[in-house]
Design an enzyme around this catalytic site. Structure first.
Site, PDB file in Angstrom:
ATOM      1  N   HIS A 178      -3.681  11.573  -6.615  1.00 17.52           N
ATOM      2  CA  HIS A 178      -3.030  11.747  -7.916  1.00 17.52           C
ATOM      3  C   HIS A 178      -1.721  12.528  -7.745  1.00 17.52           C
ATOM      4  O   HIS A 178      -0.680  12.135  -8.278  1.00 17.52           O
ATOM      5  CB  HIS A 178      -3.994  12.487  -8.859  1.00 17.52           C
ATOM      6  CG  HIS A 178      -3.400  12.933 -10.154  1.00 17.52           C
ATOM      7  ND1 HIS A 178      -3.599  12.259 -11.344  1.00 17.52           N
ATOM      8  CD2 HIS A 178      -2.604  13.987 -10.463  1.00 17.52           C
ATOM      9  CE1 HIS A 178      -2.951  12.880 -12.311  1.00 17.52           C
ATOM     10  NE2 HIS A 178      -2.339  13.953 -11.811  1.00 17.52           N
ATOM     11  N   GLU A 179      -1.766  13.607  -6.974  1.00 23.80           N
ATOM     12  CA  GLU A 179      -0.567  14.432  -6.771  1.00 23.80           C
ATOM     13  C   GLU A 179       0.513  13.649  -6.003  1.00 23.80           C
ATOM     14  O   GLU A 179       1.699  13.751  -6.307  1.00 23.80           O
ATOM     15  CB  GLU A 179      -0.911  15.729  -6.038  1.00 23.80           C
ATOM     16  CG  GLU A 179      -1.868  16.643  -6.795  1.00 23.80           C
ATOM     17  CD  GLU A 179      -1.428  16.931  -8.223  1.00 23.80           C
ATOM     18  OE1 GLU A 179      -0.224  16.844  -8.515  1.00 23.80           O
ATOM     19  OE2 GLU A 179      -2.294  17.223  -9.057  1.00 23.80           O
ATOM     20  N   HIS A 228       2.361  11.468  -8.285  1.00 23.33           N
ATOM     21  CA  HIS A 228       3.443  12.173  -9.002  1.00 23.33           C
ATOM     22  C   HIS A 228       4.699  12.247  -8.133  1.00 23.33           C
ATOM     23  O   HIS A 228       5.811  12.064  -8.616  1.00 23.33           O
ATOM     24  CB  HIS A 228       3.020  13.607  -9.339  1.00 23.33           C
ATOM     25  CG  HIS A 228       2.183  13.715 -10.568  1.00 23.33           C
ATOM     26  ND1 HIS A 228       2.519  13.132 -11.761  1.00 23.33           N
ATOM     27  CD2 HIS A 228       1.011  14.368 -10.803  1.00 23.33           C
ATOM     28  CE1 HIS A 228       1.603  13.413 -12.670  1.00 23.33           C
ATOM     29  NE2 HIS A 228       0.662  14.160 -12.106  1.00 23.33           N
ATOM     30  N   GLU A 230       0.663  11.467 -16.505  1.00 27.80           N
ATOM     31  CA  GLU A 230      -0.688  11.729 -16.001  1.00 27.80           C
ATOM     32  C   GLU A 230      -1.472  10.429 -15.837  1.00 27.80           C
ATOM     33  O   GLU A 230      -2.155  10.223 -14.834  1.00 27.80           O
ATOM     34  CB  GLU A 230      -1.444  12.674 -16.938  1.00 27.80           C
ATOM     35  CG  GLU A 230      -1.043  14.120 -16.821  1.00 27.80           C
ATOM     36  CD  GLU A 230      -1.042  14.621 -15.392  1.00 27.80           C
ATOM     37  OE1 GLU A 230      -2.100  14.599 -14.744  1.00 27.80           O
ATOM     38  OE2 GLU A 230       0.025  15.013 -14.900  1.00 27.80           O
TER      39      GLU A 230
HETATM   40 ZN   LIG Z   1      -0.998  15.137 -12.746  1.00 27.76          ZN
END
Ligand SMILES: [Zn+2]
Length: 401
Positions: A144-145, A148, A227
């Site tokens: 997830h990071e 980003h 997100e």
């Molecule tokens: Zn996030």
């Protein structure tokens, strides 16, 4: 993915442009209130203020942010399994280099990513995250990071945070001057042009009240949308949506606030650092609701953006993934099976890390006893309390078992 990045960049550009116009608008109007005709100077001051903030951010923003959160760079020896996961996910995401890894000694499970460019990026995780999540779950969070970083969300959020801080600072200066000087009041009651002055004063007050709020809401709106996209990227990189879903569930049930958090950094974390369960569709939410994020991940039929989009449409009735990304997606990879491995760091390891941050040295004796030597320990050697072997304390590099 690349089309999505381009669409994101377009949206970011408009947002940053909007916030910049708001900033110089504030500068112009505020100056007009205190010295009619000085608007252009106020505009220059606002632009100068922004330039200074941007310079500070470029030079030291990252270290200020990390220091404020008590993060330290993690050496590979301290948690090799975490580095393995980061490297695996770097390959899966196609990022040119693996981000640096930072540890925040905090029992609350959380994580965030930062960096202007993928080459200068980093991920920070808390010790609570490392000791609570199993390997699949931690992989989901790291993916997830990295999502980003790949989407350039990290750069955008930092830039938006700088603009937000500048607007807030200008408004603060305006209120102070208004309270202390009150020159605007005198001028407006003077002959001629009084009415025009009142209108400018009214606009300035409205800007001073709603400017910072508006900038903050824009900032939050963007972070919420990003997100979802990072969650979808995590499912694609890991081919295991349940990893992130399980991680979010653990974080939600732990529901523990972090000890020290910089306010502007709030939207950067994987869940709200102070109120993990706080999230929603409201304009004041920094994050989408955590149960909805878990629900979407668990409803995915395979590990593709398509599957995320379908699941999100079913649960929310709308999508956060651009048509370009969906159109460009070639394959629909199957979801892999669980790796079934425990946490990469035990609570004991995490505690040793905390001691290391506080300046303690950990010495492991040949007999298996681990000793933690406080920085104030006065003697050059220490005896093992079990077998009596003497160990030098002096310049001995710390080893963590
Ligand atoms: Zn996030």
């Amino acid at each position: 993915m690349w089309e999505q990045i381009r669409a994101n960049q377009r949206r970011s550009f408009f947002l940053i442009a909007g916030m910049s116009i708001l900033l110089v608008g504030c500068g112009f109007t505020f100056a007009e209130v205190f010295a009619p005709g000085a608007g252009p100077i106020g505009l220059l001051i606002a632009a100068g203020l922004l330039a200074i903030q941007l310079l500070i951010y470029a030079a030291a923003g990252q270290s200020v942010l990390l220091q404020g959160l008590g993060a330290r760079e993690l050496p590979r020896e301290e948690c090799p399994r975490l580095f393995n996961i980061v490297e695996e996910m770097q390959l899966a995401s196609g990022l040119p280099v693996a981000p640096k890894v930072y540890l925040i000694d905090d029992p609350a499970p959380n994580a965030f990513a930062f960096g202007r460019k993928p080459e200068q990026s980093g991920v920070a995780v808390t010790s609570g995250l490392l000791s609570r999540l199993n390997r699949d779950q931690l992989q989901g969070v790291i993916a997830h990071e990295l999502g980003h970083i790949k989407n350039r969300d990290t750069r955008f959020l930092m830039l938006a945070a700088v603009l937000l801080a500048s607007v807030a600072l200008l408004s603060e200066i305006f209120w102070r001057m208004l309270r202390s000087g009150g020159r605007a009041g005198r001028r407006s009651s003077a002959r001629g042009g009084g009415q025009a002055m009142l209108i400018i004063l009214a606009i300035a007050i409205l800007l001073a009240i709603f400017g910072p709020i508006g900038a903050r809401l824009l900032y939050f709106a963007c972070s919420r949308k990003r997100e979802y996209l990072a969650d979808a990227a995590s499912a694609q990189f890991t081919r295991y949506p349940e990893g992130l879903a399980g991680a979010l569930e653990t974080i939600a049930t732990t529901n523990q606030p972090m000890a020290r958090v910089n306010k502007t950094a709030l939207p950067m974390f994987i869940v709200h650092p102070l109120r993990p369960l706080r999230g929603g569709h409201s304009i004041f939410a920094t994050h989408p609701p955590i149960d909805e994020r878990i629900g979407i991940l668990r409803a995915m039929g395979n590990a593709s953006f398509h599957a995320y989009d379908t699941a999100m449409r079913q649960l929310r009735g709308r999508s956060a993934i651009g048509a370009h990304t969906l159109g460009a997606e070639q394959t629909q990879p199957e979801i892999r099976s669980a790796a079934a491995e425990g946490p990469v760091m035990t609570a004991h390891d995490a505690a040793l890390g905390t001691y290391a941050t506080a300046g303690y040295r950990a010495i492991t004796c040949g007999c298996g006893i681990a000793m933690k030597i406080p920085p104030t320990y006065p003697k050059p050697t220490i005896r093992c309390m079990r077998c009596g072997t003497a160990h030098s304390v002096g310049r001995r590099p710390r080893t963590i078992s």
